[in-house]
Design an enzyme around this catalytic site. Structure first.
Site, PDB file in Angstrom:
ATOM      1  CD1 TRP A 133      -0.053  -1.678   3.059  1.00 46.81           C
ATOM      2  CD2 TRP A 133       0.894   0.398   3.313  1.00 46.81           C
ATOM      3  NE1 TRP A 133       0.861  -1.748   4.144  1.00 46.81           N
ATOM      4  CE2 TRP A 133       1.337  -0.585   4.189  1.00 46.81           C
ATOM      5  CE3 TRP A 133       1.487   1.709   3.092  1.00 46.81           C
ATOM      6  CZ2 TRP A 133       2.393  -0.072   5.221  1.00 46.81           C
ATOM      7  CZ3 TRP A 133       2.364   2.042   4.099  1.00 46.81           C
ATOM      8  CH2 TRP A 133       2.654   1.156   4.912  1.00 46.81           C
ATOM      9  CE  LYS A 157      -3.077  -9.976  -1.598  1.00 43.35           C
ATOM     10  NZ  LYS A 157      -3.851  -8.835  -1.204  1.00 43.35           N
ATOM     11  CG  HIS A 158      -2.766  -2.960  -4.951  1.00 46.91           C
ATOM     12  ND1 HIS A 158      -2.089  -2.590  -4.052  1.00 46.91           N
ATOM     13  CD2 HIS A 158      -2.730  -1.965  -5.875  1.00 46.91           C
ATOM     14  CE1 HIS A 158      -1.151  -1.585  -4.418  1.00 46.91           C
ATOM     15  NE2 HIS A 158      -1.956  -1.055  -5.413  1.00 46.91           N
ATOM     16  CB  ALA A 159      -2.011  -3.702   0.051  1.00 41.46           C
ATOM     17  N   GLY A 209       6.954  -5.998  -0.161  1.00 36.50           N
ATOM     18  CA  GLY A 209       6.133  -5.898   1.043  1.00 36.50           C
ATOM     19  C   GLY A 209       7.133  -6.434   2.403  1.00 36.50           C
ATOM     20  CB  SER A 210       6.455  -7.754   5.640  1.00 37.85           C
ATOM     21  OG  SER A 210       5.786  -8.892   5.327  1.00 37.85           O
ATOM     22  CD  GLU A 231      11.263  -3.247  -2.688  1.00 36.39           C
ATOM     23  OE1 GLU A 231      11.660  -3.298  -1.438  1.00 36.39           O
ATOM     24  OE2 GLU A 231      10.670  -2.393  -3.092  1.00 36.39           O
ATOM     25  CB  CYS A 265      11.057  -0.621   0.981  1.00 44.87           C
ATOM     26  SG  CYS A 265      11.032   0.034  -0.691  1.00 44.87           S
ATOM     27  CD  GLU A 362      11.642  -2.095   6.830  1.00 42.93           C
ATOM     28  OE1 GLU A 362      10.711  -3.157   6.957  1.00 42.93           O
ATOM     29  OE2 GLU A 362      11.768  -1.353   5.816  1.00 42.93           O
TER      30      GLU A 362
HETATM   31  P1  NDP Z   1       2.679  -7.265   3.798  1.00 47.86           P
HETATM   32  O1  NDP Z   1       3.881  -7.759   3.480  1.00 47.86           O
HETATM   33  O2  NDP Z   1       1.887  -8.119   4.877  1.00 47.86           O
HETATM   34  O3  NDP Z   1       1.767  -6.933   2.714  1.00 47.86           O
HETATM   35  C1  NDP Z   1       2.400  -6.687   1.461  1.00 47.86           C
HETATM   36  C2  NDP Z   1       1.576  -7.462   0.612  1.00 47.86           C
HETATM   37  O4  NDP Z   1       1.532  -8.912   0.538  1.00 47.86           O
HETATM   38  C3  NDP Z   1      -0.029  -7.299   0.417  1.00 47.86           C
HETATM   39  O5  NDP Z   1      -0.569  -7.459  -0.815  1.00 47.86           O
HETATM   40  C4  NDP Z   1      -0.430  -8.521   1.336  1.00 47.86           C
HETATM   41  O6  NDP Z   1      -1.806  -8.778   1.358  1.00 47.86           O
HETATM   42  C5  NDP Z   1       0.480  -9.702   0.843  1.00 47.86           C
HETATM   43  N1  NDP Z   1       0.440 -10.534   1.809  1.00 47.86           N
HETATM   44  C6  NDP Z   1       0.693 -10.831   3.031  1.00 47.86           C
HETATM   45  N2  NDP Z   1       0.999 -12.024   3.612  1.00 47.86           N
HETATM   46  C7  NDP Z   1       0.906 -12.613   2.708  1.00 47.86           C
HETATM   47  C8  NDP Z   1       1.013 -14.020   2.469  1.00 47.86           C
HETATM   48  N3  NDP Z   1       1.159 -14.743   3.340  1.00 47.86           N
HETATM   49  N4  NDP Z   1       0.915 -14.653   1.252  1.00 47.86           N
HETATM   50  C9  NDP Z   1       0.558 -13.656   0.079  1.00 47.86           C
HETATM   51  N5  NDP Z   1       0.577 -12.621   0.018  1.00 47.86           N
HETATM   52  C10 NDP Z   1       0.747 -11.928   1.262  1.00 47.86           C
HETATM   53  O7  NDP Z   1       2.942  -5.721   4.649  1.00 47.86           O
HETATM   54  P2  NDP Z   1       1.975  -5.121   5.660  1.00 47.86           P
HETATM   55  O8  NDP Z   1       0.877  -4.109   4.921  1.00 47.86           O
HETATM   56  O9  NDP Z   1       1.284  -6.068   6.783  1.00 47.86           O
HETATM   57  O10 NDP Z   1       3.086  -4.377   6.518  1.00 47.86           O
HETATM   58  C11 NDP Z   1       3.818  -4.815   7.590  1.00 47.86           C
HETATM   59  C12 NDP Z   1       5.346  -4.555   7.180  1.00 47.86           C
HETATM   60  O11 NDP Z   1       5.722  -4.847   6.127  1.00 47.86           O
HETATM   61  C13 NDP Z   1       5.830  -2.796   7.366  1.00 47.86           C
HETATM   62  O12 NDP Z   1       5.585  -2.401   8.490  1.00 47.86           O
HETATM   63  C14 NDP Z   1       6.969  -2.795   6.552  1.00 47.86           C
HETATM   64  O13 NDP Z   1       7.999  -3.253   7.589  1.00 47.86           O
HETATM   65  C15 NDP Z   1       6.930  -3.844   5.504  1.00 47.86           C
HETATM   66  N6  NDP Z   1       6.495  -3.469   4.279  1.00 47.86           N
HETATM   67  C16 NDP Z   1       7.415  -3.078   3.333  1.00 47.86           C
HETATM   68  C17 NDP Z   1       7.234  -2.436   2.313  1.00 47.86           C
HETATM   69  C18 NDP Z   1       8.246  -2.245   1.129  1.00 47.86           C
HETATM   70  O14 NDP Z   1       7.956  -1.487   0.349  1.00 47.86           O
HETATM   71  N7  NDP Z   1       9.161  -3.107   1.169  1.00 47.86           N
HETATM   72  C19 NDP Z   1       5.730  -2.104   1.775  1.00 47.86           C
HETATM   73  C20 NDP Z   1       4.812  -2.307   2.933  1.00 47.86           C
HETATM   74  C21 NDP Z   1       5.136  -2.908   4.006  1.00 47.86           C
HETATM   75  P3  NDP Z   1      -3.025  -8.107   2.321  1.00 47.86           P
HETATM   76  O15 NDP Z   1      -2.821  -6.716   2.327  1.00 47.86           O
HETATM   77  O16 NDP Z   1      -4.199  -8.613   1.832  1.00 47.86           O
HETATM   78  O17 NDP Z   1      -2.551  -8.614   3.729  1.00 47.86           O
END
Ligand code: NDP
Length: 457
Positions: A133, A157-159, A209-210, A231, A265, A362
């Site tokens: 997001w 598959k967006h957030a 993402g995370s 990433e 990130c 982080e």
């Molecule tokens: P997530 O990693 O959970 O979300 C990123 C994406 O991955 C979303 O589309 C999410 O879907 C999806 N996702 C989450 N878990 C799974 C899974 N098990 N299998 C498949 N897809 C999955 O990040 P959060 O929004 O919960 O943020 C948590 C932390 O992640 C932040 O505090 C930060 O540290 C890190 N982050 C890093 C980013 C970056 O740019 N590298 C960007 C955002 C967060 P859904 O939303 O439906 O859960």
């Protein structure tokens, strides 16, 4: 199981909209449509794919106000920063349109015994993008533009907290000619991702993402023998060398750390300052951070909006409290304001040392951590003492010295006198816990292409 995706305004907790998720049958239909669309799309002439990308870039520019407003409402990004996001997104899209011929050109090689030998690139199918997001438009364009350019089709598959952004983005792609089946949004929760990865039309998955989500998706992709690009986050250093100009270093640190309310990130999460400058640097930093304006993201001239979600704000506050317990000094901020929404004030922690949570975890929000280095070598050692390795910045008046230090950092991206900044022409990605693979540039373009050898004797 009809779950919904709920968009909530993090500035005031108001529900903006609810979206029904896809049922299993809906999802199967969308994947079938993708299967049917791929062969024709992959064979379109390059000029036609480039033309559509240029139309998309124009549409992004035309809808920049609407997009920036929606981003502000759904995840709290200050409006001006949302406009900048649309700009980088349209420029990436144009980059792939303008350079497509060159990117697809067969590369001849001089090889023993061959009449001709060359490297060609072919598309492979549908690429699934699992996106976060924090840059709701840019993240999508960063994966979709090169893949659509190369002849792959895209599944998004967006957030779950930015469904309105996903919907508007999808409308723009469709209007540009990347119709349903070529660019398809899948409004689903994370639990459906594995079954999509296993579908034969899907040739690979890219996730931003995370680390936790990255590990899960990479395992699923590995089990299906499909390539993945990850990433993930970082705890990037911004090193201030002893010859740096303090005012400039502080400005770079503020831009690098607080842009997007600290939720990037590749933000400058550890400010590693030479001890000779540390006192003045920290004083000036605190003074400037105290002047930052935190308000509704649609108010003009603000610096900091709300964070994207309350749960993430609460996690951040917990990290700050643990950092203080472990010896960090709270210089300003650090308190949850008494108002609805996911607010967290711009915060400065000093006296952050190795092993402190603010050093080794982080912090994904508006918190700057000041770390003191004894000298240049110590600064490099501190920078590299990190489970991640995404971006990095070195601040110095001496450009040769800056580059020499930058080249010793364990990171996918190193900048001298600039915070880590994405450019379509340069690879974006990291090492260690920050993931693997690259986006953007010719490397990102090749990530999900079949890079083939063709040898004729
Ligand atoms: P997530 O990693 O959970 O979300 C990123 C994406 O991955 C979303 O589309 C999410 O879907 C999806 N996702 C989450 N878990 C799974 C899974 N098990 N299998 C498949 N897809 C999955 O990040 P959060 O929004 O919960 O943020 C948590 C932390 O992640 C932040 O505090 C930060 O540290 C890190 N982050 C890093 C980013 C970056 O740019 N590298 C960007 C955002 C967060 P859904 O939303 O439906 O859960």
């Amino acid at each position: 199981s009809n779950k919904t995706l709920t968009a909530t305004n993090p500035a005031n907790d108001n529900v903006l909209n609810e979206y029904a998720t896809l049922s299993k049958d809906d999802l199967a239909r969308k994947l079938d449509q993708t299967r049917e669309s791929y062969p024709a799309y992959s064979q379109l002439p390059l000029e036609e794919r480039a033309r559509r990308l240029n139309v998309l870039a124009d549409l992004i520019d035309e809808h920049k106000e609407e997009m920036a407003t929606l981003i502000a409402r759904e995840m709290g990004k200050p409006y001006q920063q949302g406009l900048s996001e649309t700009q980088i997104s349209s420029s990436i899209t144009r980059f792939y349109a303008d350079n497509l011929d060159e990117l697809m050109d067969p590369e001849p090689r001089d090889v023993e015994g061959a009449e001709s030998a060359m490297i060609v690139k072919d598309p492979m199918g549908a690429v699934l993008g699992v996106m976060p997001w924090n840059y709701p438009l840019y993240q999508v364009v960063r994966f979709a533009a090169p893949n659509l350019a190369g002849g792959n089709v895209c599944l998004l598959k967006h957030a779950s907290n930015v469904p309105g952004c996903a919907e508007l983005i999808t409308q723009l792609f469709h209007k540009a000619g990347f119709e349903e089946g070529v660019f398809t949004w899948l409004p689903i929760g994370a639990e459906m991702v594995e079954s999509i990865i296993n579908d034969p039309i899907v040739c690979g998955v890219t996730l931003t993402g995370s680390e936790e989500a990255g590990r899960k998706v990479a395992q699923q992709a590995g089990a299906a023998l499909k390539p993945s690009v990850l990433e993930l986050g970082g705890i990037d250093p911004l090193i201030v060398l002893d010859d740096a100009e303090i005012e400039r270093a502080v400005d770079l640190a503020i831009a690098g750390r607080f842009d997007n309310t600290g939720q990037s990130c590749a933000a400058s999460k550890r400010l590693i300052v030479d001890k000779s400058l540390a006192k003045d640097f920290t004083a000036r930093l605190i003074e400037k951070v105290k002047q930052m304006r935190m308000d509704d993201p649609l108010v003009e001239g603000i610096d900091i909006g709300p964070m994207s979600r309350k749960d993430l704000r609460d996690d951040l506050h917990d990290q700050v409290q643990r950092a203080i317990k472990a010896g960090a000094k709270l210089e300003c901020g650090g308190e949850i304001p008494d108002r609805a929404g996911a607010w967290y004030p711009p915060t400065v922690l000093s006296n952050v040392t190795q092993g402190n949570p603010a050093f080794s975890e982080e912090l994904f929000g508006p918190v700057a951590s000041v770390v003191i280095a004894e000298n240049e070598d110590h600064a490099i050692q501190l920078a590299n003492d990190c489970p991640y390795g995404l971006g990095s910045t070195v601040v110095s008046k001496d450009l040769e010295r800056g580059e020499r230090v930058a080249r010793q950092l364990e990171a996918g991206m190193s900048f001298v006198n600039r915070p880590t900044t994405p450019f379509a022409q340069l690879p974006f990605g990291g090492v260690k816990g920050s993931g693997y693979g690259r986006e953007q540039s010719e490397y990102g373009f090749g990530a999900f292409m079949n890079i083939r050898t063709v040898y004729v004797a």
